[in-house]
Design an enzyme around this catalytic site. Sequence first.
Site, PDB file in Angstrom:
ATOM      1  N   ASP A  54      -4.582  -6.770 -17.549  1.00 32.38           N
ATOM      2  CA  ASP A  54      -5.235  -7.879 -18.238  1.00 32.38           C
ATOM      3  C   ASP A  54      -6.704  -7.506 -18.404  1.00 32.38           C
ATOM      4  OD1 ASP A  54      -6.574 -10.247 -18.975  1.00 32.38           O
ATOM      5  OD2 ASP A  54      -5.093 -11.497 -17.960  1.00 32.38           O
ATOM      6  N   ALA A  64       7.004 -15.680 -22.670  1.00 32.45           N
ATOM      7  CA  ALA A  64       5.686 -16.025 -23.212  1.00 32.45           C
ATOM      8  C   ALA A  64       5.753 -16.345 -24.698  1.00 32.45           C
ATOM      9  CB  ALA A  64       4.708 -14.883 -22.952  1.00 32.45           C
ATOM     10  N   ASP A  82      13.337 -15.566 -23.206  1.00 26.10           N
ATOM     11  CA  ASP A  82      13.351 -16.991 -23.515  1.00 26.10           C
ATOM     12  C   ASP A  82      12.740 -17.262 -24.880  1.00 26.10           C
ATOM     13  OD1 ASP A  82      13.785 -19.764 -22.758  1.00 26.10           O
ATOM     14  OD2 ASP A  82      11.607 -19.935 -22.545  1.00 26.10           O
ATOM     15  N   GLU A 105      12.654 -17.941 -34.412  1.00 28.83           N
ATOM     16  CA  GLU A 105      13.272 -19.063 -33.717  1.00 28.83           C
ATOM     17  C   GLU A 105      13.475 -20.220 -34.693  1.00 28.83           C
ATOM     18  OE1 GLU A 105      11.149 -20.174 -30.209  1.00 28.83           O
ATOM     19  OE2 GLU A 105      11.263 -18.187 -29.307  1.00 28.83           O
ATOM     20  N   HIS A 123      14.282 -20.827 -25.518  1.00 27.65           N
ATOM     21  CA  HIS A 123      12.898 -21.285 -25.342  1.00 27.65           C
ATOM     22  C   HIS A 123      12.844 -22.475 -24.371  1.00 27.65           C
ATOM     23  CE1 HIS A 123       8.803 -20.989 -27.550  1.00 27.65           C
ATOM     24  NE2 HIS A 123       8.625 -21.406 -26.306  1.00 27.65           N
ATOM     25  N   GLY A 174      11.229 -22.348 -21.384  1.00 33.78           N
ATOM     26  CA  GLY A 174      10.161 -22.179 -20.417  1.00 33.78           C
ATOM     27  C   GLY A 174       9.504 -23.472 -19.984  1.00 33.78           C
ATOM     28  N   ALA A 175       9.350 -24.415 -20.896  1.00 28.10           N
ATOM     29  CA  ALA A 175       8.692 -25.685 -20.565  1.00 28.10           C
ATOM     30  C   ALA A 175       9.687 -26.814 -20.357  1.00 28.10           C
ATOM     31  CB  ALA A 175       7.723 -26.066 -21.685  1.00 28.10           C
TER      32      ALA A 175
END
Length: 524
Positions: free
Chosen positions: A170, A230, A255, A260, A278, A280-281
């Site tokens: 990073d 992500a 994910d 999409e 998707h 993740g949340a």
Amino acid sequence: MPRVLIADKLSPAAVDIFKNRGVDFDIKTGLAKDELIAVIGDYDGIAIRSGAKLDKDVIAAATNLKVIARAGIGVDNVDIPAATAKGVVVMNTPFGNSITTAEHAIAMMFALARQIPAADASTQQGKWEKNRFMGVELYAKTLGLIGAGNIGGIVADRANGLKMKVIAYDPFLSPERAIEMGVEKVELEDLLARADVITLHTPLTDKTRNILSAENLAKTKKGVLIVNCARGGLVDETALRELLDNGHVAGAGFDVFVTEPAKENPLFGSDKVVATPHLGASTNEAQENVALQVAEQVSDFLLTGAVTNALNSPSITAEEAPKLKPFVALAEKIGAFAGQMVDFGINSIDIAYEGQVAQLNVKPMTSAALAGVLRPMLAEINMVSAPAVAKDRGIVVSESRQDDSPIYDSLMRVTITTEKGVRAFAGTVIGGAPRIVEVKGMELDAAFAPAMLYVNNLDKPGFIGALGTILAEAGVNIATFNLGRVAAEEDAIALVGVDQAPADTVLAQIQALPHVKEARALTF
């Protein structure tokens, strides 16, 4: 009474907030583009998740719209430039999904390591193929994080609890913050060669798109597991499928996908792939958190004018706005200039205020400058989240004030200290418009343009003519041309406003000119 369109499903508790705050609302989910265009002009605000697509056509039809609020962090379904041009504030909820997304990445790691989905399907078919599903332990394995921000930090914490060795790539992660997180900061090449598991936790930007390209995937350790919870587009899916098929990559948990909803994808059909839509949340807690946040933010904005978690507007009070607005714009642009000029990990950022601006509330300006600096790598960052993101990465942020400015009524200077050295940029406001007045200690006076070319060279005869010839041959029209230098035949800079952003091949030609030290394309 302000009206809000709830265009994606929100929790009943969030709907109750609108009701209790006296905000009128309609719930119309799943609208097609033409249906959304037909109704959006009736609303002052719109609350969305990832389903509703607010492109430039939809925003153009939003004649009364004042605020777009996304329950979640990603805003790739919103045309932010179009919203900004129309004066519509775009908000998100940057941290409501962090734990949930991190946990999903950890779940993917376990699912891949122990082949749980395939083993479950086999067992429920009555096959009892105990010898077929030989897994691997995560204990003592090396986890490589690409992106070590909020979500990446949570994954690192969980992985440390599993007694994994965690390494992280990073550019914004400082060595001090890496020690606090219990991770080893490495370069991407090192991560690719060492990691047994790679997880991605970075937004999709021009710099991160296909960060796991075919070339980089080929550099990974044989038997690696790759997890992407992500953003779609961080990994070359076709190249990854080839490496899955030939056995170089042992498994992939995805994910998110380039396209999409993902009805078909190069990764589908492989028994080495675990795919989720998707999610993740997608936990009750996360859905509730971001929905409540977005309802409060929209209500506050429409009823009081308060701006929270704005991606395209400063978070300032109505009383401060007239004085701060031009300086907030200046801070963001100087920060954006600095952010595009830095290629190495940032250790510290100092924002100095001189003259009349030093008497104002400088916090919004500092936040705007930080957002500008960090945005080239973190596209979804905003003024509210920028200080927290900088702190999360161990970047030391400081402010200084000086009542007098030797030349200008007000001067703002952004100084960035990186692992390789120090760079400073200064600007001022003239006639209400931001201008850049100092780069590398050299004075100049240039207005900001949407597309600009920065060249650092030795001040030798013939340079300007050669630069103009290259741009002319490439069809790049010069709008403005500003120069600064130390002295004749010494260090000099050219800051050129252009009507067309120069291509990489044009930059390479400029870089190859005699006496040129550095050439960059900048956007504002």
